[in-house]
Design a protein around this motif. Structure first.
Motif, PDB file in Angstrom:
ATOM      1  N   ARG A   1       0.835  -1.206   0.000  1.00 11.31           N
ATOM      2  CA  ARG A   1       0.000   0.000   0.000  1.00 11.31           C
ATOM      3  C   ARG A   1       0.868   1.255   0.000  1.00 11.31           C
ATOM      4  NH1 ARG A   1      -3.542  -2.681   3.878  1.00 11.31           N
ATOM      5  NH2 ARG A   1      -5.482  -3.282   2.819  1.00 11.31           N
ATOM      6  N   ASP A   2       1.918   1.237   0.806  1.00  9.12           N
ATOM      7  CA  ASP A   2       2.792   2.409   0.898  1.00  9.12           C
ATOM      8  C   ASP A   2       3.559   2.640  -0.390  1.00  9.12           C
ATOM      9  OD1 ASP A   2       1.977   2.775   3.504  1.00  9.12           O
ATOM     10  OD2 ASP A   2       3.723   1.749   4.394  1.00  9.12           O
ATOM     11  N   ARG A   3       4.020   1.549  -1.003  1.00 12.63           N
ATOM     12  CA  ARG A   3       4.868   1.674  -2.187  1.00 12.63           C
ATOM     13  C   ARG A   3       4.081   1.786  -3.482  1.00 12.63           C
ATOM     14  NH1 ARG A   3      10.347   0.682  -1.497  1.00 12.63           N
ATOM     15  NH2 ARG A   3      10.853   0.918   0.703  1.00 12.63           N
ATOM     16  N   LEU A   4       2.955   1.079  -3.551  1.00 11.98           N
ATOM     17  CA  LEU A   4       2.223   0.998  -4.807  1.00 11.98           C
ATOM     18  C   LEU A   4       1.059   1.975  -4.899  1.00 11.98           C
ATOM     19  CD1 LEU A   4       2.194  -2.880  -5.212  1.00 11.98           C
ATOM     20  CD2 LEU A   4       3.942  -1.242  -5.882  1.00 11.98           C
ATOM     21  N   GLY A   5       0.617   2.466  -3.765  1.00  9.39           N
ATOM     22  CA  GLY A   5      -0.415   3.487  -3.746  1.00  9.39           C
ATOM     23  C   GLY A   5      -1.706   3.086  -4.423  1.00  9.39           C
ATOM     24  N   GLY A   6      -2.209   3.978  -5.289  1.00  5.84           N
ATOM     25  CA  GLY A   6      -3.520   3.797  -5.903  1.00  5.84           C
ATOM     26  C   GLY A   6      -3.638   2.594  -6.805  1.00  5.84           C
ATOM     27  N   SER A   7      -2.501   2.000  -7.186  1.00  7.33           N
ATOM     28  CA  SER A   7      -2.587   0.858  -8.097  1.00  7.33           C
ATOM     29  C   SER A   7      -3.269  -0.341  -7.448  1.00  7.33           C
ATOM     30  CB  SER A   7      -1.193   0.447  -8.588  1.00  7.33           C
ATOM     31  OG  SER A   7      -0.399  -0.025  -7.520  1.00  7.33           O
ATOM     32  N   LEU A   8      -3.473  -0.309  -6.130  1.00  6.73           N
ATOM     33  CA  LEU A   8      -4.175  -1.404  -5.461  1.00  6.73           C
ATOM     34  C   LEU A   8      -5.627  -1.492  -5.920  1.00  6.73           C
ATOM     35  CD1 LEU A   8      -2.914  -1.287  -1.765  1.00  6.73           C
ATOM     36  CD2 LEU A   8      -2.194  -2.788  -3.607  1.00  6.73           C
ATOM     37  N   ASP A   9      -6.163  -0.394  -6.438  1.00  7.20           N
ATOM     38  CA  ASP A   9      -7.539  -0.386  -6.922  1.00  7.20           C
ATOM     39  C   ASP A   9      -7.625  -0.687  -8.420  1.00  7.20           C
ATOM     40  OD1 ASP A   9      -8.635   0.294  -4.417  1.00  7.20           O
ATOM     41  OD2 ASP A   9      -8.086   2.389  -4.726  1.00  7.20           O
ATOM     42  N   SER A  10      -6.500  -0.961  -9.032  1.00 13.86           N
ATOM     43  CA  SER A  10      -6.507  -1.262 -10.464  1.00 13.86           C
ATOM     44  C   SER A  10      -6.699  -2.752 -10.687  1.00 13.86           C
ATOM     45  CB  SER A  10      -5.186  -0.804 -11.115  1.00 13.86           C
ATOM     46  OG  SER A  10      -4.090  -1.509 -10.549  1.00 13.86           O
ATOM     47  N   ALA A  11      -7.053  -3.115 -11.906  1.00 16.54           N
ATOM     48  CA  ALA A  11      -7.311  -4.517 -12.236  1.00 16.54           C
ATOM     49  C   ALA A  11      -6.009  -5.313 -12.216  1.00 16.54           C
ATOM     50  CB  ALA A  11      -7.959  -4.622 -13.614  1.00 16.54           C
ATOM     51  N   ILE A  12      -6.099  -6.539 -11.743  1.00 22.50           N
ATOM     52  CA  ILE A  12      -4.944  -7.439 -11.648  1.00 22.50           C
ATOM     53  C   ILE A  12      -4.427  -7.741 -13.046  1.00 22.50           C
ATOM     54  CG2 ILE A  12      -4.213  -9.755 -10.973  1.00 22.50           C
ATOM     55  CD1 ILE A  12      -6.583  -9.653  -8.921  1.00 22.50           C
ATOM     56  N   GLU A  13      -3.102  -7.782 -13.190  1.00 22.53           N
ATOM     57  CA  GLU A  13      -2.518  -8.200 -14.446  1.00 22.53           C
ATOM     58  C   GLU A  13      -1.144  -8.794 -14.209  1.00 22.53           C
ATOM     59  OE1 GLU A  13      -1.835  -4.979 -17.189  1.00 22.53           O
ATOM     60  OE2 GLU A  13      -1.822  -3.523 -15.559  1.00 22.53           O
ATOM     61  N   TRP A  14      -0.686  -9.599 -15.163  1.00 25.95           N
ATOM     62  CA  TRP A  14       0.656 -10.165 -15.108  1.00 25.95           C
ATOM     63  C   TRP A  14       1.518  -9.272 -15.958  1.00 25.95           C
ATOM     64  CZ3 TRP A  14       1.909 -14.467 -12.190  1.00 25.95           C
ATOM     65  CH2 TRP A  14       3.212 -14.941 -12.321  1.00 25.95           C
ATOM     66  N   LEU A  15       2.346  -8.444 -15.313  1.00 26.08           N
ATOM     67  CA  LEU A  15       3.090  -7.400 -16.027  1.00 26.08           C
ATOM     68  C   LEU A  15       4.224  -7.976 -16.868  1.00 26.08           C
ATOM     69  CD1 LEU A  15       3.329  -4.810 -13.117  1.00 26.08           C
ATOM     70  CD2 LEU A  15       1.666  -4.905 -14.968  1.00 26.08           C
TER      71      LEU A  15
END
Length: 273
Positions: free
Chosen positions: A259-273
């Motif tokens: 949460r601290d490092r990734l911020g708002g991306s926690l609310d984004s859709a899961i993907e395999w980068l």
């Protein structure tokens, strides 16, 4: 005027839907349960069945393309498509060049995670939902592992993680990730349920892959090693509740880090980068 029965109308409706006259909601998906397997899927299933029947291990060679064409009685196009399906899922690998060909791959949570991530992404599932499932799943695995009836098996499986081993500061990221996955894989191996082992472990593989792509998880090294040490001791001692509590506490710490490092991306859709 032709009067159609209710059953006829339902069949015609299903036919229109499968012909693309109107979209089928992703969440419904019921029609896929009864869809006949495509030729490539049948081939993939048969190859996997033969791997199991012959007790082949990762790295063992499979028959040549020519031999498979005769063995399975299919077209070259269908065979190659079936092999590609298995390759994408990590169940086989294709060695290129002279002496190459298909070889047996591995059954691992990372491969399942890679494929599952596509489904999660298409459904709109978020990382926040993934973390929730991950914490619960790993807690369940830790509790079940501590309930393994053979104390010697628990002790020997957890032994490599109970000696307070220290990671060197220059350790490569890949090795660090393998070490972390190795601990969770060892816990899962004690569950004695391969469906739970593979399914629940795949959540952690998706998390680990994502974090490794956007940040350096080695900053958590000292915390993770100490947590693994405590969890391993609880599992080896046959303490289900303590093992679960420690595992969930351990992962909540990782989630807070994310949460601290990734911020708002926690609310984004899961993907395999």
């Amino acid at each position: 005027m032709v009067v159609r029965s209710e059953g006829t109308r339902k069949r015609e409706t299903r036919k229109r839907e499968t012909n693309g006259d109107r979209p089928i909601p992703i969440a419904a998906g019921g029609s896929s349960l009864l869809r006949p397997l495509k030729a490539a899927e049948v081939i993939a299933r048969n190859i996997v069945g033969d791997i199991r029947a012959q007790n082949l291990r990762p790295g063992d060679g499979l028959p040549s393309e020519a031999a498979m064409l005769t063995q399975y009685g299919v077209s070259r196009e269908s065979l190659r498509e079936g092999l590609r399906l298995l390759e994408v899922q990590g169940m086989i690998a294709i060695r290129r060049g002279p002496g190459g060909g298909p070889v047996v791959g591995s059954v691992g949570a990372a491969h399942l995670g890679r494929v599952s991530a596509l489904f999660f992404h298409m459904s709109g599932a978020t990382y926040q939902e993934l973390f929730e499932a991950w914490v619960w799943g790993q807690g369940e695995l830790a509790e079940r592992a501590a309930r393994h009836p053979d104390a010697d098996t628990r002790a020997s499986t957890m032994a490599p993680f109970m000696d307070g081993h220290h990671h060197e500061s220059d350790e490569l990221l890949e090795g660090y990730l393998e070490e972390h996955a190795g601990f969770h894989g060892a816990v899962a191996s004690l569950v004695r349920n391969r469906v739970l082992e593979l399914s629940l472990e795949s959540y952690g593989q998706i998390v680990a892959h994502h974090v490794a792509m956007v940040d350096d998880p080695r900053t958590l090294r000292s915390v993770l090693v100490d947590d693994h040490h405590k969890i391993a001791r609880a599992v080896a001692a046959g303490q289900p509740k303590r093992a679960r509590d420690l595992m969930e506490e351990h992962l909540r710490g990782v989630v807070d880090y994310c949460r601290d490092r990734l911020g708002g991306s926690l609310d984004s859709a899961i993907e395999w980068l």
